[in-house]
Design an enzyme around this catalytic site. Structure first.
Site, PDB file in Angstrom:
ATOM      1  N   CYS A 100       0.831  -1.209   0.000  1.00 53.78           N
ATOM      2  CA  CYS A 100       0.000   0.000   0.000  1.00 53.78           C
ATOM      3  C   CYS A 100       0.863   1.255   0.000  1.00 53.78           C
ATOM      4  O   CYS A 100       0.466   2.292  -0.527  1.00 53.78           O
ATOM      5  CB  CYS A 100      -0.956   0.005   1.191  1.00 53.78           C
ATOM      6  SG  CYS A 100      -0.158  -0.127   2.803  1.00 53.78           S
ATOM      7  N   HIS A 110      -1.465   1.210   7.455  1.00 55.05           N
ATOM      8  CA  HIS A 110      -1.972   1.206   6.082  1.00 55.05           C
ATOM      9  C   HIS A 110      -1.876   2.596   5.470  1.00 55.05           C
ATOM     10  O   HIS A 110      -2.196   3.604   6.109  1.00 55.05           O
ATOM     11  CB  HIS A 110      -3.429   0.740   6.068  1.00 55.05           C
ATOM     12  CG  HIS A 110      -3.999   0.536   4.713  1.00 55.05           C
ATOM     13  ND1 HIS A 110      -3.410  -0.277   3.756  1.00 55.05           N
ATOM     14  CD2 HIS A 110      -5.121   1.053   4.117  1.00 55.05           C
ATOM     15  CE1 HIS A 110      -4.139  -0.268   2.656  1.00 55.05           C
ATOM     16  NE2 HIS A 110      -5.183   0.534   2.855  1.00 55.05           N
TER      17      HIS A 110
END
Length: 483
Positions: free
Chosen positions: A113, A431
């Site tokens: 990510c 994330h």
């Protein structure tokens, strides 16, 4: 590394390489690129049943030259429309991209990510894509082979994102990125580790600056510097000895330092332009403390700002995160951070911009007076409003202007176009997500392969203060006026 053949429907894929040091889901990513069958639909038959994503190759027992069988259906290719009425489902994939109003997402290849969010932010820069389109596949003698290949992979991936409405697997780019920068290939428990998005951003921009610098690679040999480069001039002074000197340097981002006194981006930027250093004093004959104060002497087309949220915590031996809320504006004025010489250059363009904005509001134009600069820098804390976009479009062209220095003038005013956020307590976990403003003005949240429309007011809520997504990198686009 072993080679196998894969039987899929009526096709036989020969000499497919398997890197047995990587988990099977990487192999599935390769098959996705070859067949169009998404990894989650793939059923690969091996000894003992179906190949699992986290299986150990040594126990699977795949051998050199072995034939494997894969089952699964590829994504359906959208056919071109043949007759009216035209529905979005009938459009080509390129047409769907235009109709949807945003480009595709990126599949997460396993804790990637950080890479996906970086790519989505940089992909939003049309001038960068223009420079990459002109980049040739021909071998280069002035840059190393992996740098050359990474630039090609970036170009090809950006092109694929623009042509696809469905999520793209960045397999080739990821493989070359790890080859060029091995730190992004670190593994733990047979899984690729999360990495720092800022490190990925910095390394990729620097790589592109080297590859695109050579004459002939683009119309502008210094494309990356013109787009992202910031020239700083600094005064270095030792209070103890009175020594003073000046320095000049070029950087690709500004730092927003975060402390108990910092509540707004403009305050953090001022802190980031000041630093202390310990170096030898020629007059004292020993080490002494020098204070370095920097000013911006040249502005880029796109201003990148990193929020310095991570620091090394010795007790836990890892990067810890500063969760403090730091607000940032949709419109940023950096006039107060500029050198005296640059401020003088900005006076006339800023007056022109104000007159154009006032004209749009039905107000009389301003005359240039001795205090016009002070009035023009009406937001001394660096924050403006979000209502200047209409004037922006009427004042100057905003897209496809790589040679901006020749055709336009900087004003020192920037509009927010991308935010890269981090959710979690550590840079090496959590994330990353990209939030990108489209040409239409709407904001898209790129959470890996899942793009979602967001409201502009929600973008300003990514300022931190808790465990929600918070801004780690902001990218602003210059508001310019014609010469």
């Amino acid at each position: 590394m072993i080679k196998v053949s894969v039987k899929w429907q009526k096709e036989l894929l020969r000499d497919v390489e398997i890197d047995t040091s990587l988990p099977p889901y990487v192999f599935k990513g390769q098959l996705f690129e070859l067949t169009g069958v998404p990894p989650e639909r793939q059923k690969i038959m091996v000894k003992g049943g179906i190949l699992k994503d986290d299986a150990d190759w040594s126990t699977v027992g795949v051998k050199q030259g072995q034939k494997l069988m894969m089952m699964g259906t590829a994504d359906e290719i959208v056919k071109a429309p043949e007759k009216d009425p035209v529905f979005i489902e009938d459009l080509t994939e390129e047409g769907q991209v235009l109709a949807v109003g945003h480009s595709a997402g990126l599949f997460n290849m396993g804790n990637t990510c950080y890479m996906n969010s970086t790519l989505q932010c940089l992909h939003s820069v049309p001038e960068l894509k223009s420079a990459l389109i002109k980049y040739s596949n021909a071998e280069r003698n002035d840059v190393d082979q992996t740098s050359h290949m990474l630039t090609i992979a970036t170009r090809d991936l950006f092109r694929e994102l623009d042509r696809s409405v469905k999520a793209v697997a960045p397999m080739q780019f990821w493989m070359v990125l790890r080859k060029k920068f091995p730190q992004f290939g670190q593994m733990q428990n047979s899984t690729f580790m999360q990495q720092d998005a800022e490190e990925c951003w910095t390394q990729l921009v620097y790589n592109l600056s080297q590859s695109l610098r050579s004459a002939g690679s683009s119309e502008n040999p210094d494309a990356i510097k013109d787009l992202f480069g910031i020239d700083l001039v600094s005064r270095v002074r030792c209070e103890e000895s009175g020594e003073e000197s000046s320095e000049a340097e070029s950087v690709y981002s500004l730092k927003c330092h975060i402390s108990q006194e910092v509540n707004h981006l403009s305050e953090g930027l001022k802190h980031g332009l000041k630093s202390e250093m310990d170096k030898v004093s020629s007059s004292l004959g020993r080490s002494a403390i020098f204070l370095k104060e920097s000013r911006i002497n040249s502005l880029p087309r796109y201003l990148t700002i990193q929020f310095v949220r991570f620091f090394w915590k010795r007790e836990s031996n890892q990067k810890a995160k500063i969760l403090r809320k730091v607000d940032y504006p949709l419109e940023l004025d950096v006039f107060d951070l500029c050198s005296d010489d640059l401020r003088k250059q900005l006076e006339a363009p800023r007056l022109l911009l104000r007159n154009e904005e006032d004209k749009n509001l039905g107000l009389k134009p301003h005359e240039k007076t001795s205090d016009s600069t002070d009035k023009d820098a009406k937001t001394s804390d660096g924050e403006g409003t979000s209502t200047g976009n209409e004037a922006q479009s009427s004042v100057a062209p905003q897209e496809d202007a790589p040679s901006s220095d020749k055709e336009t003038q900087m004003t020192g005013i920037y509009d927010l176009v991308a935010v890269l956020t981090h959710k979690g307590r550590s840079a090496d976990s959590g994330h990353y997500v990209a939030w990108v403003k489209q040409e239409s003005g709407k904001w898209i949240e790129y959470d890996d392969d899942n793009p979602m429309v967001q409201r502009e007011e929600d973008i300003l809520k990514l300022s931190g203060g808790g465990d929600w997504h918070m801004a780690y990198i902001c990218m602003y686009k210059a508001r310019v006026v014609p010469k």
